[in-house]
Design an enzyme around this catalytic site. Structure first.
Site, PDB file in Angstrom:
ATOM      1  CB  ALA A  53       0.526  -5.580  10.076  1.00 18.01           C
ATOM      2  CE1 TYR A  93      -2.128 -10.830   4.160  1.00 10.32           C
ATOM      3  CE2 TYR A  93      -2.887 -12.116   6.038  1.00 10.32           C
ATOM      4  CZ  TYR A  93      -2.974 -11.777   4.697  1.00 10.32           C
ATOM      5  OH  TYR A  93      -3.915 -12.381   3.899  1.00 10.32           O
ATOM      6  CB  CYS A  94      -1.308  -4.688   5.904  1.00  8.56           C
ATOM      7  SG  CYS A  94       0.203  -3.867   6.446  1.00  8.56           S
ATOM      8  NE  ARG A  95       0.239  -1.438  -0.529  1.00  4.42           N
ATOM      9  CZ  ARG A  95       1.259  -0.590  -0.438  1.00  4.42           C
ATOM     10  NH1 ARG A  95       2.439  -0.928  -0.880  1.00  4.42           N
ATOM     11  NH2 ARG A  95       1.086   0.598   0.104  1.00  4.42           N
ATOM     12  N   GLY A 109       3.134  -3.557   6.018  1.00  6.44           N
ATOM     13  CA  GLY A 109       3.442  -3.759   7.434  1.00  6.44           C
ATOM     14  C   GLY A 109       2.993  -2.626   8.336  1.00  6.44           C
TER      15      GLY A 109
END
Length: 139
Positions: free
Chosen positions: A125, A118-120, A122
């Protein structure tokens, strides 16, 4: 494919009912089935309630691919491991001993079916998923 990037978390009234059903249906499912069931409404996404259940059950390996300064300023999901996107390939080609030493968790196996990035938003990711797939992590 069990890889999923967590880009955004939706919590509409519909999704709350949907996840109650998924939770009942998938309580005894393995990691791959749980991840698939949790993301079938919106492929590539896992909703917050489902992610919480998987974390409580301990049946996922959650990787935060944001930069270290982002994690420091905004926090991270408990039990997730921060490996910035630009370090993903290096981390996933490390020996199990090196990975454990650096990240304090066992290195995922190429046969593991429960990896989530995950990230802020997508995007990172998704790139992380593509990178580890090239290294042989296909499930």
């Amino acid at each position: 494919m069990a890889f999923r990037q967590v880009g955004k978390f939706a919590t509409s009234a519909f999704s709350q009912r949907y996840f109650s059903l998924v939770r009942a249906f998938s309580a005894n499912a393995g990691p791959r089935e749980r991840i698939w069931n949790c993301s079938k409404e919106a492929p590539g996404e896992i909703h917050l309630e489902c992610l919480k259940d998987m974390l409580v059950d301990g049946d996922i390996q959650l990787f935060d691919v944001r930069e270290t300064d982002e994690v420091a300023s905004t926090g991270k999901i408990p039990l997730s491991i921060n490996i910035p996107l630009n370090e993903i390939v290096t981390a996933f080609i490390m020996s199990p001993e090196e990975f454990l030493s650096k990240y304090n968790v066992p290195k995922p196996k190429v046969t593991d079916e429960n990896l989530i990035f995950y990230c802020r938003s997508g995007k990172r990711a998704e790139k992380a998923v593509e990178s580890v797939e090239k290294l042989g992590f296909e499930k």
